[in-house]
Design a protein around this motif. Structure first.
Motif, mmCIF file in Angstrom:
data_model
loop_
_atom_site.group_PDB
_atom_site.id
_atom_site.type_symbol
_atom_site.label_atom_id
_atom_site.label_comp_id
_atom_site.label_asym_id
_atom_site.label_seq_id
_atom_site.Cartn_x
_atom_site.Cartn_y
_atom_site.Cartn_z
ATOM 1 N N GLU A 253 -8.064 -4.936 0.705
ATOM 2 C CA GLU A 253 -7.088 -4.828 -0.377
ATOM 3 C C GLU A 253 -6.402 -6.167 -0.620
ATOM 4 O OE1 GLU A 253 -4.838 -2.758 -3.318
ATOM 5 O OE2 GLU A 253 -6.685 -2.288 -2.230
ATOM 6 N N ILE B 102 0.866 -1.180 0.000
ATOM 7 C CA ILE B 102 0.000 0.000 0.000
ATOM 8 C C ILE B 102 0.897 1.222 0.000
ATOM 9 C CG2 ILE B 102 -1.764 1.288 1.262
ATOM 10 C CD1 ILE B 102 -2.830 -1.278 2.353
ATOM 11 N N SER B 103 0.656 2.134 -0.910
ATOM 12 C CA SER B 103 1.502 3.315 -1.048
ATOM 13 C C SER B 103 1.351 4.228 0.166
ATOM 14 C CB SER B 103 1.116 4.088 -2.314
ATOM 15 O OG SER B 103 -0.193 4.626 -2.186
ATOM 16 N N ARG C 150 0.768 7.341 0.233
ATOM 17 C CA ARG C 150 -0.371 8.253 0.066
ATOM 18 C C ARG C 150 -1.667 7.592 0.502
ATOM 19 N NH1 ARG C 150 -4.015 8.905 -3.841
ATOM 20 N NH2 ARG C 150 -2.944 7.394 -5.166
ATOM 21 N N VAL C 151 -1.855 6.328 0.111
ATOM 22 C CA VAL C 151 -3.069 5.602 0.518
ATOM 23 C C VAL C 151 -3.073 5.369 2.024
ATOM 24 C CG1 VAL C 151 -4.358 3.454 0.240
ATOM 25 C CG2 VAL C 151 -3.291 4.530 -1.744
ATOM 26 N N GLN C 152 -1.909 5.086 2.581
ATOM 27 C CA GLN C 152 -1.840 4.898 4.030
ATOM 28 C C GLN C 152 -2.276 6.164 4.760
ATOM 29 O OE1 GLN C 152 1.825 3.189 5.527
ATOM 30 N NE2 GLN C 152 2.215 2.146 3.579
ATOM 31 N N GLN C 153 -1.847 7.298 4.256
ATOM 32 C CA GLN C 153 -2.226 8.564 4.883
ATOM 33 C C GLN C 153 -3.719 8.806 4.742
ATOM 34 O OE1 GLN C 153 -0.100 11.917 3.367
ATOM 35 N NE2 GLN C 153 -0.886 13.340 4.894
ATOM 36 N N ASN C 154 -4.270 8.478 3.573
ATOM 37 C CA ASN C 154 -5.707 8.671 3.371
ATOM 38 C C ASN C 154 -6.525 7.761 4.284
ATOM 39 O OD1 ASN C 154 -5.175 10.570 1.401
ATOM 40 N ND2 ASN C 154 -5.356 9.115 -0.303
ATOM 41 N N LEU C 155 -6.000 6.578 4.552
ATOM 42 C CA LEU C 155 -6.708 5.643 5.427
ATOM 43 C C LEU C 155 -6.570 6.000 6.900
ATOM 44 C CD1 LEU C 155 -5.790 2.201 3.794
ATOM 45 C CD2 LEU C 155 -7.872 3.537 3.485
#
Length: 506
Positions: free
Chosen positions: A400, A92-93, A95-100
């Protein structure tokens, strides 16, 4: 002569020019070849490892085409995501980690407080009870305590009784003692003993001897301090010997009966220290210890009763009060692995945590949990000290991982013992490997498959029964990981086989 020199000069210039042109040509050619190689390298695309249907990620195909399961094209899986499938992790990138809103925590080591919190009610200490009875037949002439739960002090007057039976015994004693002559001592002792048999105490006997008067009335005093739990006397009533007049409960100490759930009752033992807090006395903390564990479980609440003895010097704890109890462990305990309780996913049959690895990779791990307290859960098996676990966003990572087919979802129920259905097909053996066989088969209606060439897992016992090129009838079953395995395979006569489309590869 002059013309010859001019011609020689022109020839020399022409030769130099030709040499320079050829050199420039070779240099340009070499640079062009290098640039072409670089461009080819830059334009080279990674080769897919396999193709799959995202809705059935366990099945892999070696060529692009239409999914046999869904009305959609197969999706390529490249080397960058192939590692996920190998070790069960998902990438998981950042950016996606931050969004989650993903957060992680370290697996730590420490002592998990085994303290147990329970509720209970204050009750009288049944070991601090005094009963006051009538020692002789008589009448209650005066009552000093008139209502139950009235507080009394030790030595306080409770009632006054008129006892007719005492009059005759006392008069006989006084008469015998007043008789002159020798040999009267045995008669005096006999009269004194009859007063005791009538119910008089030694103190009352001495009072009669010292005063020389008849005392027909008896004043009853409280033997202990406390409250009148039961009042069995009223003014004017007749009482008989042995009748209970008062029941006094002491208040110097009280019991708190705690209700312990079955799953934590084993953590509480007699002698453990206890702290009690009650809403009626905010800010006050009472200390005591477990006196006994009552060997009986309430059938309605499925709780075990623990009896706690609490000192109550000021009488603040009143029977019936609600109390919250904290049981301290009897020992310090051992160091154990701890993770935040919110990191553990309880599926009902398993406990799972999401392990954070380097490079933004996450992997579900089955763990064995122990005790839980103050937001910390003991991990007995599955993790080591210093690893990172995800404490928020686990379910999104799980989704995911399921879409990528890298691992079974953490909420997936384990495989049951129900037998898998058999699916029948016919085809031609194309290749026989160590543990799999590749078959070009026709449609398999029960799986909604069209004709294709694909490998199947091959049990060891079936490997020598067929050979490459033979036409076979076979039965397959679906395994837990989504692959298919040959359950039975028999050579058959030649049949008309449909054209073979894009194959599949496990």
């Amino acid at each position: 002569m002059t013309n010859n020199k001019v011609l020689a000069l022109i020839a020399a210039i022409a030769m130099v020019t030709a040499a320079a042109g050829y050199g420039a040509y070779r240099f340009g050619l070499e640079q062009g070849m290098k640039g072409s190689k670089g461009a080819k390298g830059a334009l080279a695309m990674p080769q897919p490892l396999y193709w799959h249907d995202p809705m059935v990620p366990g099945q892999r195909f070696d060529k692009p085409g239409k999914s046999p399961f869904m009305d959609m094209q197969l999706v390529p899986v490249y080397g960058s995501s192939g590692g996920d499938a190998v070790d069960g992790a998902v990438s998981i990138s950042p950016r996606v980690q931050q969004n989650l809103g993903m957060r992680t925590a370290l697996v730590t080591s420490g002592k998990l407080s085994a303290g147990v919190v329970a509720v209970g009610n204050v009750a009288y200490n049944e070991r601090d009870v005094a009963l006051v009875q009538a020692r002789s037949n008589g009448f209650v002439e005066r009552l000093y305590v008139r209502a139950p739960l009235d507080p009394v002090k030790k030595g306080q007057s409770l009632a006054e009784l008129y006892v007719p039976d005492w009059i005759a015994a006392q008069e006989e004693f006084l008469a015998v003692r007043g008789m002159a002559g020798s040999g009267m001592a045995p008669l005096v002792d006999g009269a004194r003993q009859r007063m005791r048999l009538a119910g008089m105490t030694d103190q009352q006997v001495r009072l009669v001897e010292s005063s020389g008067k008849v005392h027909a009335r008896l004043t009853i005093f409280a033997p202990v301090g406390g409250v009148i739990a039961e009042l069995g006397a009223r003014e004017g009533m007749t009482v008989t010997a042995g009748a209970q007049l008062f029941r006094i409960n002491g208040t110097r100490s009280v019991w708190i009966n705690a209700e312990l759930p079955e799953n934590v009752a084993a953590k509480v033992r007699a002698g453990d220290a206890v702290e009690a807090r009650t809403p009626a006395l905010p800010g006050s903390v009472f200390t005591g210890k477990v006196g006994a564990i009552v060997p009986e479980i309430d059938a309605a609440t499925r709780t075990l009763k623990a009896r706690i003895e609490m000192a109550n010097p000021n009488g603040k704890l009143v029977p019936g009060m609600f109390a919250t109890l904290t049981f301290a462990p009897s020992d310090g305990g051992m160091d154990v692995l701890l993770v935040p309780s919110e990191a553990v996913i309880q599926t009902g049959t398993r406990s799972v945590v999401m392990l954070a690895r380097e490079g933004g990779r996450f992997m579900p791990v089955d763990v064995e949990t122990g005790s839980e307290n103050n937001g910390q859960t003991e991990i007995r098996k599955g993790l080591v000290l210093g690893q990172k676990v995800v404490v928020s966003g686990q379910f999104l990572i799980d989704s995911e991982a399921s879409l990528k087919g890298t691992a079974h979802r953490s909420t997936e129920a384990p495989h049951t013992a129900n037998p898998a259905p058999l699916h029948h097909g016919e085809g031609r053996v194309e290749r026989i490997g160590k543990d799999e066989v590749t078959i070009s088969h026709g449609p398999i209606a029960s799986l909604q498959w069209g004709p294709m060439t694909m490998p199947f897992k091959l049990p060891a016992g079936l490997a020598g029964k067929v050979s490459v090129g033979e036409r076979v009838a076979f039965d397959v079953i679906r395994r837990n990981d989504g692959s298919f395995e040959i359950a039975a395979m028999t050579p058959i006569a030649a049949i008309n086989m449909p054209s073979t489309p894009a194959g599949a590869k496990r």
